[in-house]
Write a protein that holds these residues in place. Structure first.
Motif, PDB file in Angstrom:
ATOM      1  N   GLU A 102       0.835  -1.194   0.000  1.00 57.94           N
ATOM      2  CA  GLU A 102       0.000   0.000   0.000  1.00 57.94           C
ATOM      3  C   GLU A 102       0.879   1.256   0.000  1.00 57.94           C
ATOM      4  N   ALA A 103       0.349   2.304  -0.611  1.00 60.96           N
ATOM      5  CA  ALA A 103       1.125   3.545  -0.765  1.00 60.96           C
ATOM      6  C   ALA A 103       1.552   4.116   0.576  1.00 60.96           C
ATOM      7  N   ALA A 104       0.712   3.936   1.612  1.00 61.22           N
ATOM      8  CA  ALA A 104       0.999   4.533   2.915  1.00 61.22           C
ATOM      9  C   ALA A 104       1.992   3.724   3.743  1.00 61.22           C
ATOM     10  N   HIS A 105       2.402   2.562   3.248  1.00 65.79           N
ATOM     11  CA  HIS A 105       3.366   1.778   4.025  1.00 65.79           C
ATOM     12  C   HIS A 105       4.707   2.499   4.023  1.00 65.79           C
ATOM     13  N   PRO A 106       5.434   2.499   5.167  1.00 63.44           N
ATOM     14  CA  PRO A 106       6.677   3.287   5.254  1.00 63.44           C
ATOM     15  C   PRO A 106       7.784   2.812   4.326  1.00 63.44           C
ATOM     16  N   PHE A 107       7.680   1.605   3.803  1.00 59.03           N
ATOM     17  CA  PHE A 107       8.651   1.086   2.835  1.00 59.03           C
ATOM     18  C   PHE A 107       7.923   0.034   2.004  1.00 59.03           C
ATOM     19  N   PRO A 108       8.407  -0.253   0.802  1.00 56.88           N
ATOM     20  CA  PRO A 108       7.759  -1.295   0.012  1.00 56.88           C
ATOM     21  C   PRO A 108       7.781  -2.630   0.769  1.00 56.88           C
ATOM     22  N   ARG A 109       6.640  -3.256   0.854  1.00 54.85           N
ATOM     23  CA  ARG A 109       6.573  -4.520   1.580  1.00 54.85           C
ATOM     24  C   ARG A 109       7.487  -5.557   0.927  1.00 54.85           C
TER      25      ARG A 109
ATOM     26  N   SER B  53      -4.540   1.420   4.637  1.00 51.36           N
ATOM     27  CA  SER B  53      -3.249   0.853   5.026  1.00 51.36           C
ATOM     28  C   SER B  53      -3.447   0.042   6.299  1.00 51.36           C
ATOM     29  N   TYR B  54      -2.369  -0.554   6.768  1.00 49.45           N
ATOM     30  CA  TYR B  54      -2.463  -1.307   8.016  1.00 49.45           C
ATOM     31  C   TYR B  54      -2.796  -0.390   9.194  1.00 49.45           C
ATOM     32  N   LEU B  55      -2.524   0.906   9.063  1.00 46.97           N
ATOM     33  CA  LEU B  55      -2.864   1.876  10.106  1.00 46.97           C
ATOM     34  C   LEU B  55      -4.296   2.379   9.979  1.00 46.97           C
ATOM     35  N   ALA B  56      -4.848   2.310   8.787  1.00 44.38           N
ATOM     36  CA  ALA B  56      -6.216   2.754   8.521  1.00 44.38           C
ATOM     37  C   ALA B  56      -6.859   1.758   7.558  1.00 44.38           C
ATOM     38  N   PRO B  57      -7.216   0.579   8.061  1.00 48.00           N
ATOM     39  CA  PRO B  57      -7.702  -0.484   7.177  1.00 48.00           C
ATOM     40  C   PRO B  57      -9.177  -0.331   6.815  1.00 48.00           C
ATOM     41  N   TYR B  58      -9.552  -0.999   5.747  1.00 46.82           N
ATOM     42  CA  TYR B  58     -10.953  -1.138   5.384  1.00 46.82           C
ATOM     43  C   TYR B  58     -11.673  -1.829   6.536  1.00 46.82           C
ATOM     44  N   ARG B  59     -12.801  -1.299   6.944  1.00 44.37           N
ATOM     45  CA  ARG B  59     -13.463  -1.785   8.149  1.00 44.37           C
ATOM     46  C   ARG B  59     -13.966  -3.224   8.017  1.00 44.37           C
ATOM     47  N   ASP B  60     -14.239  -3.653   6.796  1.00 45.52           N
ATOM     48  CA  ASP B  60     -14.685  -5.033   6.571  1.00 45.52           C
ATOM     49  C   ASP B  60     -13.589  -5.867   5.917  1.00 45.52           C
ATOM     50  N   TYR B  61     -12.342  -5.564   6.264  1.00 45.51           N
ATOM     51  CA  TYR B  61     -11.214  -6.274   5.648  1.00 45.51           C
ATOM     52  C   TYR B  61     -11.267  -7.777   5.898  1.00 45.51           C
ATOM     53  N   ASP B  62     -11.894  -8.183   6.990  1.00 41.79           N
ATOM     54  CA  ASP B  62     -11.968  -9.618   7.251  1.00 41.79           C
ATOM     55  C   ASP B  62     -12.741 -10.357   6.164  1.00 41.79           C
ATOM     56  N   ARG B  63     -13.648  -9.678   5.497  1.00 41.92           N
ATOM     57  CA  ARG B  63     -14.370 -10.319   4.395  1.00 41.92           C
ATOM     58  C   ARG B  63     -13.435 -10.600   3.230  1.00 41.92           C
ATOM     59  N   VAL B  64     -12.435  -9.762   3.054  1.00 40.89           N
ATOM     60  CA  VAL B  64     -11.414 -10.002   2.034  1.00 40.89           C
ATOM     61  C   VAL B  64     -10.605 -11.247   2.396  1.00 40.89           C
ATOM     62  N   LEU B  65     -10.186 -11.316   3.655  1.00 45.76           N
ATOM     63  CA  LEU B  65      -9.409 -12.471   4.106  1.00 45.76           C
ATOM     64  C   LEU B  65     -10.222 -13.757   4.022  1.00 45.76           C
ATOM     65  N   GLU B  66     -11.523 -13.656   4.235  1.00 49.14           N
ATOM     66  CA  GLU B  66     -12.376 -14.834   4.110  1.00 49.14           C
ATOM     67  C   GLU B  66     -12.326 -15.396   2.695  1.00 49.14           C
ATOM     68  N   ARG B  67     -12.319 -14.533   1.702  1.00 52.22           N
ATOM     69  CA  ARG B  67     -12.248 -14.993   0.315  1.00 52.22           C
ATOM     70  C   ARG B  67     -10.894 -15.625   0.021  1.00 52.22           C
TER      71      ARG B  67
END
Length: 258
Positions: free
Chosen positions: A69-76, A161-175
């Motif tokens: 993500e663009a907001a990450h302090p360095f490329p993952r 970002s990991y500091l401001a995630p999508y509130r329903d991100y768990d639905r992404v992980l479920e997929r």
């Protein structure tokens, strides 16, 4: 639940375990390594006959997809940047890999990001097999929005970002987890971490409404205990009642630290 496409993994660990090295690859949850240390402590106490080495080599922020993500302090970092070296150095008989938490980069679901995750996992599995090791994949742990301290964003927002995630991100992980559990990524076995962790969160919160599952991304010690017990049960056929639970998990942690 362990979804085995053959029974060779469990048979290899149980019946032919002389000097077997199991390499663990993953992100910061694996880099923390508590669930691996708990499993290793249990094996030393309850299965001293097994000459099994658990080799934890997780890297914080890592992905299998190569996304960041663009907001990450360095490329993952991406596991494919180091995979060949890790396999050569460890020479494992089995590789247990857990990716997905970072691969959706805390955004709403998109087919492009999902495709990058699938491609990365398929490549990971193929390269491990080419190195002569068996593959066991673990589903990503859940994202628990109620435990987050930071801002949770709606789907129409930007700057996820990991500091401001999508509130329903768990639905992404479920997929992502469902894709692994479908058997679409070649592996000798798939361990479902998601289901027992969701049940753990539900039970803890039913008893204590303020329960926090770590920071929502990284499990707390009790979550690592669930992961360890799941790994032990599915990979080593550990019997319920022989592993630490509840307050015993804390005592086991103290034993390890001592």
């Amino acid at each position: 639940m362990l979804h085995l496409f053959t029974d060779k993994i469990t048979d290899k660990v149980i019946k032919d375990s002389a000097d077997l090295r199991i390499l663990f690859l993953g992100d910061s949850i694996t880099a923390d390594g508590l669930y691996i240390r708990l499993a290793g402590e249990w094996l030393r106490k309850h299965r001293p006959d097994l000459a099994v080495e658990l080799d934890a080599r997780g890297v914080p922020s890592e992905t299998a997809s190569g996304l960041s993500e663009a907001a990450h302090p360095f490329p993952r970092p991406c596991v494919h940047e180091r995979l060949a070296k890790e396999l050569a150095e460890a020479s494992p008989g089995v590789v247990v890999a857990c990716y997905g938490m970072n691969d959706g980069i805390y955004h709403p679901f998109s087919e492009a990001r999902f495709s990058a995750y699938r491609a990365g996992m398929l490549r990971l599995s193929a390269q491990i097999r080419e190195a002569g090791a068996k593959v066991v994949l673990m589903t990503p742990p859940p994202f628990d929005a109620e435990s987050m301290n930071g801002q949770l964003l709606p789907a129409e927002a930007s700057g996820f970002s990991y500091l401001a995630p999508y509130r329903d991100y768990d639905r992404v992980l479920e997929r992502y987890a469902d894709w692994l559990l479908s058997g679409s990524c070649p592996a000798e076995g798939i361990i479902d971490l998601r289901t027992p962790l969701l049940e753990h969160i539900r039970q803890e919160r039913s008893m204590n409404g303020s329960y926090r599952y770590g920071d929502g991304i990284h499990p707390d010690a009790s979550g690592h205990g669930v992961m360890a017990r799941t790994l032990l049960r599915e990979l080593f056929r550990a019997e319920p009642g022989t592993w630490p639970d509840g307050e015993d998990t804390g005592r086991t942690l103290q034993d390890i630290e001592d």
